[in-house]
Design a protein around this motif. Sequence first.
Motif, PDB file in Angstrom:
ATOM      1  N   VAL A  97     -18.236 -15.285  31.871  1.00  0.00           N
ATOM      2  CA  VAL A  97     -19.160 -16.049  32.712  1.00  0.00           C
ATOM      3  C   VAL A  97     -20.535 -16.024  32.048  1.00  0.00           C
ATOM      4  O   VAL A  97     -21.029 -14.959  31.656  1.00  0.00           O
ATOM      5  N   ILE A  98     -21.134 -17.206  31.913  1.00  0.00           N
ATOM      6  CA  ILE A  98     -22.507 -17.283  31.396  1.00  0.00           C
ATOM      7  C   ILE A  98     -23.404 -17.777  32.519  1.00  0.00           C
ATOM      8  O   ILE A  98     -23.139 -18.827  33.123  1.00  0.00           O
ATOM      9  N   ILE A  99     -24.437 -17.020  32.808  1.00  0.00           N
ATOM     10  CA  ILE A  99     -25.403 -17.412  33.842  1.00  0.00           C
ATOM     11  C   ILE A  99     -26.698 -17.760  33.138  1.00  0.00           C
ATOM     12  O   ILE A  99     -27.277 -16.928  32.423  1.00  0.00           O
ATOM     13  N   ILE A 100     -27.154 -19.004  33.324  1.00  0.00           N
ATOM     14  CA  ILE A 100     -28.417 -19.425  32.707  1.00  0.00           C
ATOM     15  C   ILE A 100     -29.516 -19.317  33.763  1.00  0.00           C
ATOM     16  O   ILE A 100     -29.481 -20.009  34.778  1.00  0.00           O
ATOM     17  N   GLY A 101     -30.451 -18.427  33.499  1.00  0.00           N
ATOM     18  CA  GLY A 101     -31.541 -18.197  34.442  1.00  0.00           C
ATOM     19  C   GLY A 101     -31.337 -16.902  35.200  1.00  0.00           C
ATOM     20  O   GLY A 101     -30.312 -16.704  35.842  1.00  0.00           O
ATOM     21  N   ALA A 102     -32.313 -16.012  35.093  1.00  0.00           N
ATOM     22  CA  ALA A 102     -32.211 -14.708  35.763  1.00  0.00           C
ATOM     23  C   ALA A 102     -33.352 -14.531  36.768  1.00  0.00           C
ATOM     24  O   ALA A 102     -34.097 -13.573  36.717  1.00  0.00           O
ATOM     25  N   PHE A 148     -27.651  -8.930  29.039  1.00  0.00           N
ATOM     26  CA  PHE A 148     -28.780  -9.875  29.135  1.00  0.00           C
ATOM     27  C   PHE A 148     -29.146 -10.369  27.751  1.00  0.00           C
ATOM     28  O   PHE A 148     -29.212  -9.582  26.802  1.00  0.00           O
ATOM     29  N   VAL A 149     -29.371 -11.673  27.652  1.00  0.00           N
ATOM     30  CA  VAL A 149     -29.812 -12.260  26.386  1.00  0.00           C
ATOM     31  C   VAL A 149     -31.134 -12.982  26.632  1.00  0.00           C
ATOM     32  O   VAL A 149     -31.225 -13.858  27.503  1.00  0.00           O
ATOM     33  N   HIS A 150     -32.151 -12.562  25.877  1.00  0.00           N
ATOM     34  CA  HIS A 150     -33.458 -13.215  25.975  1.00  0.00           C
ATOM     35  C   HIS A 150     -33.466 -14.405  25.031  1.00  0.00           C
ATOM     36  O   HIS A 150     -33.613 -14.241  23.813  1.00  0.00           O
ATOM     37  N   ASN A 151     -33.270 -15.603  25.599  1.00  0.00           N
ATOM     38  CA  ASN A 151     -33.187 -16.811  24.789  1.00  0.00           C
ATOM     39  C   ASN A 151     -33.327 -18.028  25.699  1.00  0.00           C
ATOM     40  O   ASN A 151     -33.246 -17.898  26.918  1.00  0.00           O
ATOM     41  N   THR A 152     -33.502 -19.179  25.106  1.00  0.00           N
ATOM     42  CA  THR A 152     -33.597 -20.428  25.869  1.00  0.00           C
ATOM     43  C   THR A 152     -32.376 -21.289  25.566  1.00  0.00           C
ATOM     44  O   THR A 152     -32.056 -21.524  24.398  1.00  0.00           O
ATOM     45  N   VAL A 153     -31.718 -21.725  26.618  1.00  0.00           N
ATOM     46  CA  VAL A 153     -30.551 -22.589  26.449  1.00  0.00           C
ATOM     47  C   VAL A 153     -31.044 -24.024  26.235  1.00  0.00           C
ATOM     48  O   VAL A 153     -31.844 -24.536  27.024  1.00  0.00           O
ATOM     49  N   ILE A 154     -30.580 -24.647  25.154  1.00  0.00           N
ATOM     50  CA  ILE A 154     -31.034 -26.021  24.873  1.00  0.00           C
ATOM     51  C   ILE A 154     -29.923 -27.048  25.103  1.00  0.00           C
ATOM     52  O   ILE A 154     -30.192 -28.228  25.212  1.00  0.00           O
ATOM     53  N   ALA A 155     -28.669 -26.579  25.198  1.00  0.00           N
ATOM     54  CA  ALA A 155     -27.568 -27.506  25.474  1.00  0.00           C
ATOM     55  C   ALA A 155     -26.362 -26.733  26.002  1.00  0.00           C
ATOM     56  O   ALA A 155     -26.205 -25.539  25.724  1.00  0.00           O
ATOM     57  N   ILE A 156     -25.559 -27.454  26.779  1.00  0.00           N
ATOM     58  CA  ILE A 156     -24.305 -26.874  27.269  1.00  0.00           C
ATOM     59  C   ILE A 156     -23.172 -27.726  26.702  1.00  0.00           C
ATOM     60  O   ILE A 156     -23.143 -28.942  26.897  1.00  0.00           O
ATOM     61  N   ASP A 157     -22.287 -27.096  25.955  1.00  0.00           N
ATOM     62  CA  ASP A 157     -21.150 -27.792  25.354  1.00  0.00           C
ATOM     63  C   ASP A 157     -19.942 -27.558  26.256  1.00  0.00           C
ATOM     64  O   ASP A 157     -19.286 -26.518  26.203  1.00  0.00           O
ATOM     65  N   LYS A 158     -19.677 -28.550  27.118  1.00  0.00           N
ATOM     66  CA  LYS A 158     -18.590 -28.395  28.093  1.00  0.00           C
ATOM     67  C   LYS A 158     -17.230 -28.301  27.407  1.00  0.00           C
ATOM     68  O   LYS A 158     -16.360 -27.560  27.846  1.00  0.00           O
ATOM     69  N   VAL A 176     -22.661 -22.394  25.270  1.00  0.00           N
ATOM     70  CA  VAL A 176     -24.029 -22.897  25.345  1.00  0.00           C
ATOM     71  C   VAL A 176     -24.688 -22.788  23.975  1.00  0.00           C
ATOM     72  O   VAL A 176     -24.305 -21.949  23.157  1.00  0.00           O
ATOM     73  N   VAL A 177     -25.656 -23.672  23.773  1.00  0.00           N
ATOM     74  CA  VAL A 177     -26.420 -23.645  22.526  1.00  0.00           C
ATOM     75  C   VAL A 177     -27.800 -23.097  22.880  1.00  0.00           C
ATOM     76  O   VAL A 177     -28.428 -23.549  23.840  1.00  0.00           O
ATOM     77  N   THR A 178     -28.252 -22.109  22.121  1.00  0.00           N
ATOM     78  CA  THR A 178     -29.544 -21.493  22.408  1.00  0.00           C
ATOM     79  C   THR A 178     -30.566 -21.823  21.319  1.00  0.00           C
ATOM     80  O   THR A 178     -30.199 -22.179  20.197  1.00  0.00           O
ATOM     81  N   GLU A 179     -31.813 -21.689  21.711  1.00  0.00           N
ATOM     82  CA  GLU A 179     -32.919 -22.003  20.794  1.00  0.00           C
ATOM     83  C   GLU A 179     -32.881 -21.127  19.546  1.00  0.00           C
ATOM     84  O   GLU A 179     -32.952 -21.598  18.432  1.00  0.00           O
ATOM     85  N   LYS A 180     -32.785 -19.794  19.790  1.00  0.00           N
ATOM     86  CA  LYS A 180     -32.692 -18.846  18.672  1.00  0.00           C
ATOM     87  C   LYS A 180     -31.231 -18.478  18.515  1.00  0.00           C
ATOM     88  O   LYS A 180     -30.610 -18.058  19.491  1.00  0.00           O
ATOM     89  N   SER A 181     -30.687 -18.639  17.323  1.00  0.00           N
ATOM     90  CA  SER A 181     -29.260 -18.344  17.167  1.00  0.00           C
ATOM     91  C   SER A 181     -29.027 -16.867  16.897  1.00  0.00           C
ATOM     92  O   SER A 181     -29.918 -16.110  16.662  1.00  0.00           O
TER      93      SER A 181
END
Length: 94
Positions: A8-13, A74-84, A89-94
């Motif tokens: 499970v990936i939760i975007i936003g904490a 927990f991952v400190h990153n920004t999600v820039i896209a969701i690949d259904k 998910v694609v994050t800003e920093k890889s």
Amino acid sequence: MPQSQANVIIIGANFAGLNTAKHLDAKEYVVTVIDSQTHFEWLPHIHELISRHKKAEQLRHNRQQLVERMGHTFVHNTVIAIDKTAQSVVTEKS
Ligand SMILES: Cc1cc2nc3c(=O)[nH]c(=O)nc-3n(C[C@H](O)[C@H](O)[C@H](O)COP(=O)(O)OP(=O)(O)OC[C@H]3O[C@@H](n4cnc5c(N)ncnc54)[C@H](O)[C@@H]3O)c2cc1C
């Protein structure tokens, strides 16, 4: 107990993400919580800040510690896209 744990990936904490994570049993799910900000601010108690009853750092909680206490990652990153299709998910920093 299931044979394999679901990812499970939760975007936003913030309230929604943290509450969702809290209700997911780490024995059943591999949960990764992603947020672009490191700290959660406990806004319901903002009056304590305004009245100078508490300092800002007392209402600010480290998201990594909160999420790890639940048994999740927990991952400190920004999600820039969701690949259904890839279910990722694609994050800003890889
Ligand atoms: C004074 C005050 C008190 C409140 N008290 C409560 C309360 O007690 N309980 C409650 O349930 N709600 C409370 N709320 C409401 C709450 O703040 C939200 O409005 C609502 O719960 C929705 O929260 P959310 O977690 O869905 O979204 P948001 O609060 O908008 O949080 C989104 C989170 O996702 C992160 N994020 C956004 N985009 C990305 C991205 N692309 N990649 C990675 N991370 C990203 C942000 O950094 C943020 O942490 C309060 C609001 C206020 C103003």
